[in-house]
Scaffold this active site. Structure first.
Site, PDB file in Angstrom:
ATOM      1  N   LYS A 173       0.390  -1.028  -0.310  1.00 42.40           N
ATOM      2  CA  LYS A 173      -0.105   0.012  -0.052  1.00 42.40           C
ATOM      3  C   LYS A 173       0.885   1.109  -0.277  1.00 42.40           C
ATOM      4  O   LYS A 173       2.145   1.208   0.962  1.00 42.40           O
ATOM      5  CB  LYS A 173      -1.244   0.258   1.490  1.00 42.40           C
ATOM      6  CG  LYS A 173      -1.739  -0.980   1.303  1.00 42.40           C
ATOM      7  CD  LYS A 173      -2.542  -1.181   2.282  1.00 42.40           C
ATOM      8  CE  LYS A 173      -2.215  -1.276   3.686  1.00 42.40           C
ATOM      9  NZ  LYS A 173      -2.756  -1.996   4.940  1.00 42.40           N
ATOM     10  N   GLY A 207      -9.644   2.904  10.131  1.00 44.86           N
ATOM     11  CA  GLY A 207     -10.628   0.886   9.793  1.00 44.86           C
ATOM     12  C   GLY A 207      -9.869   0.942   8.479  1.00 44.86           C
ATOM     13  O   GLY A 207     -10.009   0.158   7.972  1.00 44.86           O
ATOM     14  N   GLY A 209      -7.115   0.442   6.529  1.00 48.64           N
ATOM     15  CA  GLY A 209      -6.437  -0.927   6.190  1.00 48.64           C
ATOM     16  C   GLY A 209      -7.584  -2.268   6.758  1.00 48.64           C
ATOM     17  O   GLY A 209      -6.917  -3.111   5.944  1.00 48.64           O
TER      18      GLY A 209
END
Length: 266
Positions: A173, A207, A209
């Site tokens: 990411k 939140g 991820g």
């Protein structure tokens, strides 16, 4: 109906962990089940206390799930102890689980380590090799690849290295001040793809991820291939962030239900 299991900690504030996972799976059209690894007392401003479950109790939860409603996909989130990671890996292997998405929660955005070295070692040795895909952020990928990541090329080399070392696909990411919202997928067949996205100016990102990994697991559960699952998951999280939900005094949650409409949602 397709089914998915989340193995993670509870977030009393509802924005991350088990709560975010169940909301995401429901919004993405699969039946959600959960095995709780820890209870947390937290809200949008932070965590005040954590109570971890025992390995025996976690194993009991997993036995109950796999022997009754077998999950089509599994997502694992934050698991802080070596014993619990060991239990998860053993049970997923015992029940021949497939479509395993491991959200490698090891390093906070601030750079703080969230699990100890022994837990990292068990993660590397037993859980990553059975994963379908893992979703590290840049600090976590630096731990797994044992190298600094400062450029786009560094991201590509790190993802390839992690895939080679642990035998799982890697969705590395972006963010963390590098490469905006673009993520890089490297697969075991050496195929790779960049997923480009624009950064959404929303301070409420608690939140993200958990949500991304749960959305990927949901799509895998429905039979989509990995590349399509990631693409749909990124579209979903962009929608949840773009809804601009604003709750709490700190970094608030996203609107996981932004696309749910019907008689009972009004």
């Amino acid at each position: 109906m397709n089914t998915a299991l989340t193995i993670a900690g509870s977030d009393s504030g509802g924005g991350a962990g088990i709560q975010a996972d169940i909301k995401t799976m429901t919004a993405n059209g699969v039946y959600a089940m959960s095995a709780v690894t820890a209870l947390t007392a937290q809200n949008t401003t932070g965590v005040t206390e954590i109570v971890e479950v025992t390995p025996h109790f976690l194993a009991e939860q997993l036995d109950c799930i796999f022997t009754d409603i077998y999950p089509d996909a599994v997502k694992t989130g934050m698991v802080s102890s070596a014993e619990l990671i060991d239990t998860i890996a053993d049970k997923l292997t015992e029940y021949h689980a497939s479509n395993i998405v491991v959200d490698t929660v090891m390093v906070a955005t601030s750079g703080a380590r969230l699990i100890d070295e022994e837990a990292v070692d068990i993660l590397k040795e037993k859980l990553l090799p059975i994963a379908t895909v893992i979703t590290p952020n840049i600090p976590e990928a630096e731990v797994l690849a044992n190298r600094k990541i400062e450029t786009v090329e560094d991201m590509e080399r790190a993802a390839e290295s992690i895939c080679r070392d642990y035998g799982c696909a890697v969705l590395l990411k972006g963010g963390h001040q590098l490469n905006d919202a673009n993520d890089f997928l490297y697969c075991k067949d050496k195929k790779s793809r960049w997923f480009y996205g624009k950064r959404i100016e929303n301070p409420n990102t608690h939140g993200t991820g958990c949500t991304l990994s749960s959305a990927i697991a949901s799509n895998l559960a429905k039979g989509y291939n990995l590349e399509t699952s990631v693409e749909y998951a990124k579209n979903y999280i962009s929608g949840a962030l773009s809804a601009m939900l604003d709750l709490g005094k700190g970094s608030g949650p996203m609107n996981h239900a932004f696309a749910i409409e019907g008689d009972f949602s009004r």
